[in-house]
Each structure stands twice: as C-alpha cells, then as structure tokens.
Design an enzyme around this catalytic site. Sequence first.
Site, PDB file in Angstrom:
ATOM      1  N   TYR A  95       0.845  -1.198   0.000  1.00 27.19           N
ATOM      2  CA  TYR A  95       0.000   0.000   0.000  1.00 27.19           C
ATOM      3  C   TYR A  95       0.879   1.246   0.000  1.00 27.19           C
ATOM      4  O   TYR A  95       0.591   2.227  -0.679  1.00 27.19           O
ATOM      5  CB  TYR A  95      -0.913   0.007   1.234  1.00 27.19           C
ATOM      6  CG  TYR A  95      -1.861  -1.162   1.280  1.00 27.19           C
ATOM      7  CD1 TYR A  95      -3.066  -1.143   0.581  1.00 27.19           C
ATOM      8  CD2 TYR A  95      -1.566  -2.308   2.021  1.00 27.19           C
ATOM      9  CE1 TYR A  95      -3.947  -2.217   0.620  1.00 27.19           C
ATOM     10  CE2 TYR A  95      -2.441  -3.389   2.062  1.00 27.19           C
ATOM     11  CZ  TYR A  95      -3.625  -3.337   1.356  1.00 27.19           C
ATOM     12  OH  TYR A  95      -4.483  -4.404   1.397  1.00 27.19           O
ATOM     13  N   CYS A 151      -5.791  -6.363  -7.504  1.00 32.53           N
ATOM     14  CA  CYS A 151      -5.582  -5.953  -6.117  1.00 32.53           C
ATOM     15  C   CYS A 151      -5.071  -7.106  -5.250  1.00 32.53           C
ATOM     16  O   CYS A 151      -4.584  -6.875  -4.143  1.00 32.53           O
ATOM     17  CB  CYS A 151      -6.850  -5.338  -5.527  1.00 32.53           C
ATOM     18  SG  CYS A 151      -8.286  -6.401  -5.582  1.00 32.53           S
TER      19      CYS A 151
END
Length: 189
Positions: free
Chosen positions: A122, A153
Amino acid sequence: MAKYQFMIEVNIQNEFNKNPIEIEYCISHFFQWKCLIGFHNNVLCTIQLANTTPELLTLAKKDFPKSQLIEQELKNNFIEVLNKMDNPAYKFNQSIILTGTEFQNKIWASLLEIEHGKTITYSNIATKLQIKNGDRAIGNSIGQNPIAILLPCHRIIGKDGSLKNYKWGIELKKFLLRKEGIKIENSLF
C-alpha cells in the site's frame, strides 16, 4: 511479463450510482469459485468471485446498488474475460469501466501497473501516486474494487509481507498469488 493492456473508460460515480442501469451478467466458474462477470453497454464493469450464486449477486448489488442485474447466456465477451482471468498473456480486446470516485479510479487504474508475478505494498502505491500517509485510504479504495483479478488488487500486500485483507477472501488471494508463482510464507497469514 507484460502489464495488462485495456481500454479504460472512467465514470465517476455518476451514471452507475445515481441512475438505474442495466448490467448484463453471466455466472461461470473460476477454478473452485463461482464467478459473476458483468457488462454495461458491452463494457466490462464487474467481476465478482464467491462460493455461491447468492454471494455473487450480493457483492454485485453492493457495488452497483441502483443497477438491474440481467442474467445472460455465456457469450463471447464473457468467454474472453474468463480466458484473460486464467491466462494473463491472452490477447484481450475488452474495455473496462471504472465506476468509483475520482480517488478510487486513480487507485484502481494504478493496479494495472503491477506486473504479473510481482507484489507491491500500500505504501508503494502511496509513494508512486504522491499520497502522504495514504495507506489506509488506499486500502479502503482497493477493498471496493469491483473488478476481481483483472484489476489485480490481489498483488497488494502489507509492509511486513502479510496478505492483509482481500474482498473475495484470503484463500482466493493465496491461490492467485501462488498461480502467479509468488511464494507465500505461511507464518504471516
């Protein structure tokens, strides 16, 4: 391995979340999971994965609350998506539409830059997009991604190497990463 190549349309939560729209979908299988693939006006807008058909429909309605879901037979465009999901090298001629907020669309589009067989954190996304202290907001946006696998993702991990969360379940995330040749250390999961 090459990055994904798609024609991307952006619809910033206008048509999809304010007006009733039709999403044509079909349900198939992706290995041991059920898979819902949805198109709006022949543009891919959703791929959902779950164990049961009711779970798939719930996920699709959550992402597109004002939509009317219309089940279709398995057509060529659906088959093309399934082929791409199974084989990243498959030549893919579909467009996708990103239907989130401006911030979400920016995050989701950045997922297309992650190469097959690689993972990033992230924090890597926050740094690349110049979002200070944005890990949590990025994580929240990624968690609302409506297009499983093709907006990869599943390739996002925590700074410590842990898998963190995955909208479609941690077992599927492990499966996808292993399928791409990524080694997973069981001590972190």
